[in-house]
Scaffold this active site. Sequence first.
Site, short mmCIF file in Angstrom:
data_model
loop_
_atom_site.label_atom_id
_atom_site.label_comp_id
_atom_site.label_asym_id
_atom_site.label_seq_id
_atom_site.Cartn_x
_atom_site.Cartn_y
_atom_site.Cartn_z
CE LYS A 80 -4.07 1.60 2.49
NZ LYS A 80 -5.06 1.32 3.60
CB SER A 155 -7.91 3.33 2.24
OG SER A 155 -7.39 2.85 3.46
CB SER A 179 -8.85 0.41 5.11
OG SER A 179 -9.57 1.62 5.10
#
Length: 483
Positions: A80, A155, A179
């Site tokens: 990420k 996310s 997320s």
Amino acid sequence: MSELAYSSASQLARLIRAGAVSSRELTELYISRIERYDGDINAVVVRDFDNALAAADAADDELAKGEAAGPLHGVPMTIKESYNIAGLPTTFGQPAQAQNIATDDADVVKRFKSAGAHFMGKTNVPINLADLQSYNEIYGTTSNPWNLERTPGGSSGGSAASLAAAFCGLDSGSDIGGSIRNPAHYCGVYGHKPTWNVVSAHGHWLPGTHTANDLSVVGPMARSSEDLALAMDVIAGPPDIDAAGWSLKLPRPRRGSLADYRVAVWADDEQAPVDASVVNRIGDVADALVRAGATISHDARPNIDLAGAIQNYKLLLHGAMSRRMSDEMVNKRIAAAEQLDPDDMSDAALTMRGGALRHREWLELNNTRNALRRAWRAFFDEWDILLCPQTAGTAFPHDHRSLNRRRIDVNGAAQPYLQQLFWAGLITGPYLPSTVFPTGPAADGLPIGIQAVSAEYNDYVCIDFCTLLAREIGGFVRPEGYE
């Protein structure tokens, strides 16, 4: 070659050690897939291919000398965007941070590297990591490999999409409002939200930040639950600032088969209705558990005030997320909160109140949270696993309107967008670990994932349950079009 690309990270590491494939060959394979398919998906938005190939060559040289670094030796990863990797940008999707280049690796990155893995690039996020979708002005919009018109979640949406399309062997995300779990559900992969604070979040932040957020965790994402366990073995443990004083010993699973598990099933709730496709799939999984001999209850619930628990979570959430806002935005929320009707507990009001929390108010919310933690501990004294939804339905179409205008279709009715925080927050508020596992596509062709939740620190129990369950119902399924 697609069979190799879709192999689990554990399998890839074994193949490299056995000499069946080199790290260089595997890294080149994943790079070629990113170059071939990622133009439409837009998952791997920061690319570091030259350094990845150099790291792969070094891994092959070390293996030839009998110096394999660890359990992930030579395995290529993506990760990420919000994790620092020295020399690469960390922006959290904020245009103001577009030129921020990390000078050091996050703890999780260091630990994966120490285990022998290397990184080909970083994956897309929403601005401030604060959405169920993954888009921002710097990197654009990420799409779901199962249907490019749908979100991959947020996310950690770029990470889930990267895994689903086989752009990597392993990834790692973060989670405060689902997320890790939302994208795993929407993209049909595995994701583990650890117990709060058992994996160091050091370096998963922007400049000027030196402490982890309340509620927020970092954790692995993969195409198999075995990989989640392997990743937790690698990354779990305290940040360096605490390492001199404490160590971590997570309990290992005590159940040998599904027949030994006691499973509570919570498939729907009137406070956050769930689409029939998800409710029915949870029922199918419960039926499979019954056939496997597990003890099942559809009625067991923790002794908590559910509405109060969700309200407590949302206030803590919005308080934590306010750290990523400008002083101007926080001051606006404080002013707005002072004008609120004391009885107004709508999502909009909770957002304002959370963003305006004073320390004494936070202490009271934390006190309530600790009472909830004890109630959940008592519940898990009787039950090993709770099965529940992650969100109300499958991946929804891209929607970049303002949050208050967005709606999610559930059983033909429009639900408020932020109502999707219910099932994630139920688990996040009291610090519980949760593994989202795939169950295959629904009638609309999109994946359905389900949460397997256990007591605090029972991270490996969640993961082990999913490993055993996959032998009964199957695991990761490839999306079409990415051969």
